[in-house]
Design a protein around this motif. Structure first.
Motif, PDB file in Angstrom:
ATOM      1  N   UNK A  42       0.841  -1.205   0.000  1.00  0.00           N
ATOM      2  CA  UNK A  42       0.000   0.000   0.000  1.00  0.00           C
ATOM      3  C   UNK A  42       0.872   1.250   0.000  1.00  0.00           C
ATOM      4  N   UNK A  43       1.967   1.212   0.768  1.00  0.00           N
ATOM      5  CA  UNK A  43       2.872   2.366   0.819  1.00  0.00           C
ATOM      6  C   UNK A  43       3.522   2.597  -0.540  1.00  0.00           C
ATOM      7  N   UNK A  44       3.918   1.505  -1.213  1.00  0.00           N
ATOM      8  CA  UNK A  44       4.521   1.638  -2.550  1.00  0.00           C
ATOM      9  C   UNK A  44       3.564   2.322  -3.524  1.00  0.00           C
ATOM     10  N   UNK A  70      -0.974   4.377  12.224  1.00  0.00           N
ATOM     11  CA  UNK A  70       0.027   5.442  12.028  1.00  0.00           C
ATOM     12  C   UNK A  70       0.448   5.574  10.562  1.00  0.00           C
ATOM     13  N   UNK A  71       0.218   4.514   9.773  1.00  0.00           N
ATOM     14  CA  UNK A  71       0.531   4.591   8.344  1.00  0.00           C
ATOM     15  C   UNK A  71      -0.566   5.341   7.584  1.00  0.00           C
ATOM     16  N   UNK A 196      -2.825  -7.824  -4.268  1.00  0.00           N
ATOM     17  CA  UNK A 196      -3.181  -6.407  -4.088  1.00  0.00           C
ATOM     18  C   UNK A 196      -2.283  -5.519  -4.947  1.00  0.00           C
ATOM     19  N   UNK A 197      -1.005  -5.880  -5.043  1.00  0.00           N
ATOM     20  CA  UNK A 197      -0.082  -5.109  -5.885  1.00  0.00           C
ATOM     21  C   UNK A 197      -0.589  -5.070  -7.326  1.00  0.00           C
ATOM     22  N   UNK A 198      -1.009  -6.211  -7.844  1.00  0.00           N
ATOM     23  CA  UNK A 198      -1.477  -6.269  -9.235  1.00  0.00           C
ATOM     24  C   UNK A 198      -2.828  -5.574  -9.414  1.00  0.00           C
ATOM     25  N   UNK A 199      -3.698  -5.728  -8.450  1.00  0.00           N
ATOM     26  CA  UNK A 199      -5.007  -5.051  -8.536  1.00  0.00           C
ATOM     27  C   UNK A 199      -4.802  -3.535  -8.527  1.00  0.00           C
TER      28      UNK A 199
END
Ligand SMILES: [Zn+2]
Length: 239
Positions: A42-44, A70-71, A196-199
């Protein structure tokens, strides 16, 4: 004109939004085995999401919950544990949710607004209990199928076809066990961070924004349903 005013009241379970973005949501965590890797993805992508957490997991690892908060992610409640709220009396459900939301607010430092019932199971009686506890029930309109025994390609297809502007996309960052009130949970192999990265990559390519449930509702109205579900397990509605 009491009845007309009542018709205008915001009422029902939130199932989508009128926003231009996709609301990304995770259930069943926080879980050391999955959540940290998902936070990195998610941060990326520079994306915030809504985490519907279980207090039975939060109490085991409150620091991980604080890390999620905190993120910049939105903390919401999935329940004291993963048992169906529909099996409790209205009084017990209201008390349990109120206490869980208070405890979660104290640990996360956030106001807890949303509640997602385990298995999507919600009767009219349970709905009243959720509202009495100060929460608003939120379901979903799209899923990653990360809880289902299908291939990675099928999960990507399912997520991409469902994740349209305004949809609330369901994914999971926790594995359930007996401490969550669940026995016999089938083990499903799924590389969730990769999924999630690909979505998120696909949504970025098509120019669709992604964010929290709260941000989507601020941008567009909530889309609500008065349909109540009491699915039997295994449920077509995920978990
Ligand atoms: Zn769940």
């Amino acid at each position: 004109m009491r009845s007309r005013r009542q018709l205008r009241l915001p009422f029902g379970t939130i199932v989508a939004t009128a926003s231009t973005r996709v609301a990304l949501s995770f259930d069943d965590g926080p879980d050391e085995r999955i959540t940290p890797d998902l936070l990195a993805v998610l941060a990326e992508h520079g994306v915030s999401a809504t985490f519907f957490v279980l207090m039975s997991k939060v109490r085991r690892d409150p620091d991980l919950l604080r890390t999620v908060a905190e993120a910049g992610h939105e903390i919401s409640l999935h329940g004291p544990d993963h048992r169906r709220i529909t099996e409790l009396s209205r009084r017990d459900a209201t008390l349990g949710l109120s206490r869980a939301a208070d405890e979660l607010a104290a640990i996360s430092g956030q106001t807890i607004r949303w509640y997602r019932p385990p298995y999507g199971a919600l009767t009219a009686r349970a709905f009243v209990a959720v509202r009495q506890s100060g929460l608003t029930p939120v379901l979903w309109s799209a899923t990653t199928w990360d809880w289902k025994d299908v291939t990675h390609a099928q999960r990507i297809d399912k997520a991409r076809s469902g994740a349209q502007p305004g949809s609330i996309l369901l994914a999971h960052d926790g594995l359930l066990d007996t401490l969550d009130g669940v026995t016999g949970e089938p083990e499903v192999r799924c590389d969730r961070p990769k999924l999630i990265d690909e979505v998120l990559g696909g949504l970025r390519e098509q120019g669709t924004g992604v964010g929290t449930v709260g941000a989507a509702i601020e941008e567009g109205d909530a889309v609500r349903s008065l349909r109540f579900l009491r699915p039997r397990r295994p449920s077509p509605w995920g978990r």
